[in-house]
Design a protein around this motif. Structure first.
Motif, PDB file in Angstrom:
ATOM      1  N   ARG A 164      -6.542  -8.503  -0.045  1.00  0.00           N
ATOM      2  CA  ARG A 164      -6.143  -8.115   0.563  1.00  0.00           C
ATOM      3  C   ARG A 164      -5.369  -9.207   2.000  1.00  0.00           C
TER       4      ARG A 164
ATOM      5  N   ALA B 271     -10.777   1.081  -5.947  1.00  0.00           N
ATOM      6  CA  ALA B 271     -10.179   0.830  -6.911  1.00  0.00           C
ATOM      7  C   ALA B 271     -10.630   0.215  -7.518  1.00  0.00           C
TER       8      ALA B 271
ATOM      9  N   THR C 145      -3.515   0.121  -7.671  1.00  0.00           N
ATOM     10  CA  THR C 145      -4.306  -0.348  -8.280  1.00  0.00           C
ATOM     11  C   THR C 145      -5.573  -0.108  -9.134  1.00  0.00           C
ATOM     12  N   ARG C 146      -5.844   0.987  -9.273  1.00  0.00           N
ATOM     13  CA  ARG C 146      -6.059   2.189 -10.150  1.00  0.00           C
ATOM     14  C   ARG C 146      -6.027   2.028 -11.459  1.00  0.00           C
TER      15      ARG C 146
ATOM     16  N   GLN D 121     -11.071   2.170  -0.033  1.00  0.00           N
ATOM     17  CA  GLN D 121     -10.425   2.991  -1.202  1.00  0.00           C
ATOM     18  C   GLN D 121     -10.239   1.596  -1.413  1.00  0.00           C
ATOM     19  N   ALA D 122      -9.380   0.196  -0.909  1.00  0.00           N
ATOM     20  CA  ALA D 122      -8.405  -0.280  -2.412  1.00  0.00           C
ATOM     21  C   ALA D 122     -10.071  -1.481  -3.382  1.00  0.00           C
TER      22      ALA D 122
ATOM     23  N   VAL E  60      -3.216   2.353  -3.800  1.00  0.00           N
ATOM     24  CA  VAL E  60      -4.887   2.356  -3.875  1.00  0.00           C
ATOM     25  C   VAL E  60      -4.671   3.336  -5.687  1.00  0.00           C
TER      26      VAL E  60
ATOM     27  N   VAL F 175       0.782  -1.356  -0.137  1.00  0.00           N
ATOM     28  CA  VAL F 175      -0.019   0.142   0.220  1.00  0.00           C
ATOM     29  C   VAL F 175       0.806   1.443   0.216  1.00  0.00           C
TER      30      VAL F 175
END
Length: 127
Positions: free
Chosen positions: A105, A100, A70-71, A96-97, A67, A59
């Protein structure tokens, strides 16, 4: 198996942890593993190496956070799976994750080790 793509990318600024994860995945799963120290380099690898099927990213990465990474990966290629890892997940970070598009996780915990992470990667490679 997901097409013929079988590469895994590890984006982790802690070199020792990155090497440990990469070695374990390569040994247990028999796949090519590419290592980068951070998000910006990871995005370049995904852009250039269309064999990457799974990205494992911290992260907190230099130059970008997981995040945002990831996007960017999902915008570039939605078929690439992303596992984000951190020492602690709070509700806001989980939200948020999820927004995205993160696929899994992982909570870094020395008492658990990295086997659960390798199992996550295996599951995504086999899906």
């Amino acid at each position: 198996m997901h097409r013929d793509r079988r590469s895994v990318l590890i984006a982790e600024h802690n070199h020792v942890l990155c090497e440990s994860i990469a070695t374990q995945i390569a040994m247990d799963l028999g796949v090519e593993v590419v290592q980068t120290p951070g998000g910006e380099a990871a995005l370049k690898v995904v852009e250039m190496n269309r064999d990457v099927l799974v990205v494992v990213a911290n992260v907190q990465n230099p130059n970008t956070n997981g995040v945002r990474l990831t996007r960017q990966i999902k915008d570039l290629d939605p078929s690439v799976s992303v596992i984000l890892m951190t020492n602690e997940w709070d509700e806001d970070l989980i939200r948020q994750a999820t927004e995205a598009g993160v696929d899994e996780r992982f909570t870094k915990d020395a008492s658990v080790g990295i086997k659960p992470l390798v199992d996550m990667v295996r599951g995504l490679l086999d899906s």
